[in-house]
Design an enzyme around this catalytic site. Structure first.
Site, PDB file in Angstrom:
ATOM      1  N   LYS A 184      32.993  18.437   6.479  1.00 21.50           N
ATOM      2  CA  LYS A 184      34.324  18.757   5.967  1.00 21.50           C
ATOM      3  C   LYS A 184      34.196  18.621   4.470  1.00 21.50           C
ATOM      4  CE  LYS A 184      37.291  16.472   9.227  1.00 21.50           C
ATOM      5  NZ  LYS A 184      38.425  15.579   9.185  1.00 21.50           N
ATOM      6  N   HIS A 215      38.469  15.725  -0.028  1.00 19.61           N
ATOM      7  CA  HIS A 215      39.825  16.046  -0.478  1.00 19.61           C
ATOM      8  C   HIS A 215      40.324  14.987  -1.450  1.00 19.61           C
ATOM      9  CE1 HIS A 215      41.324  13.008   2.165  1.00 19.61           C
ATOM     10  NE2 HIS A 215      40.745  13.586   3.202  1.00 19.61           N
ATOM     11  N   HIS A 267      39.772  11.331  -0.750  1.00 22.70           N
ATOM     12  CA  HIS A 267      38.408  10.831  -0.949  1.00 22.70           C
ATOM     13  C   HIS A 267      38.087  10.688  -2.433  1.00 22.70           C
ATOM     14  CE1 HIS A 267      37.783  12.557   3.245  1.00 22.70           C
ATOM     15  NE2 HIS A 267      37.711  11.250   3.354  1.00 22.70           N
TER      16      HIS A 267
END
Ligand code: ARG
Length: 601
Positions: A137, A140, A143
């Site tokens: 993934k 974002h 994070h």
């Protein structure tokens, strides 16, 4: 060095209130600099003196007055004045300048961090787990926050003399990889995986949210997930075989079946490589990359231990739970094993904590994630304590709020790379338009560094728990309390020092620094160790940010009003000494925040 002054005051106070000098030191603090009037240098609250055993008669004000009256001025502490419930101390300004600047010149990197006030924090080993994105993934905003906050905490602990272990705990296991794997087996292409790895995985993995329906317990989350579930199902043409295929792939993974494992390893490696590139841009690195997958194999022994200790109960549904309620009525509990025997996020976290304690022997452990995981960590620490691990008391969760509106010109969904690109390109634009910009060897790199500092400062200004609205224009302003302003102040000081590089200076004569602007800067420097202590106590960067902002404002006005060029030699030397000292404190503080100071911009 602030300690020298605190000790001088403590010595005086000890004589009049019969409390030991050492006990008094932490009670004495620097007075924040006031723009309007000349302020005292240090102060102590009389309530805190009384609490530590000082005795005087009468009401608080009478006591304050009586204690202040008894202080005998000496060469360092020139005056004690009673305020409202506090005693203010004025220091000899020449000594103040000599001691502070003398130390800053001889040992710039030890300034503040080696203070007596912080000595009790030294030593021991701190494990900081941060960033912890999920593989396959993209990174974002959450994070990004975890990354910069964790980096700050690790830097601060290190600066204060702890041994620090930085761990990145990747989300690299769990049912979602079943979906990803099954998806990849159907729609994936090894070719695309080679050429556009993350984009491709992201594309294939989009349907992974399907899994939430099974694992989320909160109603809101289920609703959101159900929407995704419906959408995904529609997208997958209502293909009923998706779910079983995902479960099957995950089982193959758990059984460590070679083919499934090989695909998963490939996903993980690709993602870690990508992340490392981004971390490098951010100036962040880790001592260990671990992840949930590394602990799945240890969950069985965790469950066994919980059973032996009678902590694990089997429910009617066949799941294994730990009762976390006070009264033992299961009003709150955590599920540690599914009915099919597979482990959950929290089970792996228990295993990981035990494993880390054994491997690293940490004295304290800090987890940095957004606040949606607060309950998760409470449960984790609760379970560890119930298992008899007292060190769980020294495990902390540092939670932070959400960032809203961090979109780029390209669109709404934001990935870290896009944010970095945006910060850099906007900075380049701003620098081009600015009349004061210097000719730079590497404008791209400077723009990136300044852009990143802007992001960091914006993020660190308020309490970490608050959500905040992201605004590019505000973030990148040169004026006001922004990262750009800090960098700009630092670069201006560097440029001044470069211009006078051929004139050697010492701090032997500080008498030209007795004007109010220089004194304000010195008084402000007295606070540095206290501010570090505050940030170390509550792990909030804003105290340090505020300190550096005020320092920058004070030095900006000193810079304007106190020229070096054209001043008599002694004055020029003393001013250079002051400016170079401020530059080093500024740079060190910025580095703790995770900012790389630029020398030109
Ligand atoms: N990978 C998780 C996420 O993105 C964060 C992991 C936090 N650390 C932990 N030990 N649970 O939500």
């Amino acid at each position: 060095m602030a300690c020298f002054f605190r000790r001088s005051v403590a010595l005086q106070l000890a004589k009049v209130c019969g409390v030991s000098e050492d006990a008094l030191i932490p009670l004495i603090s620097a007075v924040p600099v006031s723009k309007k009037k000349a302020s005292a240098d240090l102060r102590v609250s009389v309530i805190s003196l009384l609490r530590s055993g000082a005795a005087a008669d009468g009401d608080l004000q009478t006591q304050t007055q009586a204690l202040a009256n008894q202080i005998r001025p000496d060469a360092v502490v020139e005056e004690a004045v009673a305020g409202r419930g506090v005693i203010h101390f004025r220091l000899n300004k020449l000594t103040l300048a000599q001691k502070l600047l003398g130390q800053l010149l001889s040992e710039p990197d030890g300034f503040g961090v080696n203070s007596e006030l912080l000595r009790h924090l030294q030593g021991g080993r701190t494990l900081v787990e941060f960033s912890s994105p999920n593989i396959a993934k993209r990174f974002h905003a959450g994070h990004l926050r975890s990354t910069i906050i964790g980096n700050f905490i690790a830097n601060l602990k290190k600066a204060l003399g702890k041994e620090v272990i930085r761990v990145n705990y990747l989300g690299d296991w769990g049912m979602q990889f079943g979906l990803l794997g099954a998806g990849f087996e159907r729609f994936g292409s090894q070719e695309k995986l080679r050429t556009q790895p993350l984009e491709h995985l992201f594309e294939v993995g989009r349907s992974e949210r399907l899994v939430c329906v099974w694992t989320c317990s909160s109603c809101v989350c289920v609703c959101v997930c159900v929407q995704v579930y419906v959408r995904v199902n529609r997208e997958a043409d209502g293909d009923p075989s998706v779910r079983p295929a995902a479960a099957e792939f995950y089982r193959r993974l758990v059984r460590r079946e070679a083919q499934a494992l090989q695909l998963w390893t490939q996903f993980r490696e690709i993602t870690v490589l990508e992340y490392k590139r981004i971390y490098q841009r951010l100036g962040v690195d880790f001592d260990h990359y671990s992840g949930e997958s590394a602990h799945d194999g240890q969950t069985q022994s965790v469950l066994d231990e919980l059973r032996t200790k009678h902590l694990l109960k089997t429910t009617e549904k066949g799941t294994g739970v730990v009762d976390l309620s006070v009264t033992g009525d299961m009003s709150s509990y955590a599920t540690l094993v599914r009915s099919d025997g597979t482990s959950l996020y929290i089970t792996r976290d228990v295993a990981a904590a035990l494993d880390r304690k054994q491997r690293f022997g940490f004295d304290e452990m800090i987890y940095v994630t957004d606040k949606s995981q607060t309950v998760h960590f409470q449960q984790l620490f609760h379970i560890l304590t119930a298992m008899g691990h007292q060190w769980a008391e020294r495990c902390h969760h540092v939670a932070f709020g959400l960032v809203q509106g961090m979109s780029t010109r390209r669109g709404e969904v934001v990935f870290l790379e896009d944010v970095l690109e945006e910060a850099r390109s906007r900075m380049i634009n701003n620098m081009r338009q600015s009349t004061t910009s210097k000719v730079l060897e590497d404008p791209e790199q400077t723009a990136e560094r300044v852009g990143i500092s802007a992001l960091i400062i914006q993020d660190f200004k308020g309490p970490l728990m608050s959500d905040y609205k992201f605004d590019w224009d505000k973030v990148l302003q040169t004026q006001g309390d922004t990262g750009v302003f800090l960098q700009y102040t630092h670069a201006r000081l560097c440029s001044l020092l470069r211009r006078h590089a051929s004139e050697p200076y010492s701090c032997s004569d500080v008498s030209p620094l007795m004007d109010s602007r220089s004194v304000s800067v010195l008084q402000h420097l007295l606070r540095y160790d206290e501010v570090l202590l505050q940030s170390a106590n509550d792990l909030q960067p804003r105290h340090l940010v505020n300190f550096l902002m005020t320092l920058s404002h004070l030095v900006a006005s000193a810079h304007r009003e106190l020229p070096v060029k054209g001043s008599p030699a002694a004055t020029a030397q003393a001013r250079l000494c002051l400016f170079s000292s401020v530059r080093s404190v500024l740079a060190n503080g910025m580095r703790i925040l995770g900012i790389t100071p630029v020398e030109k911009m």
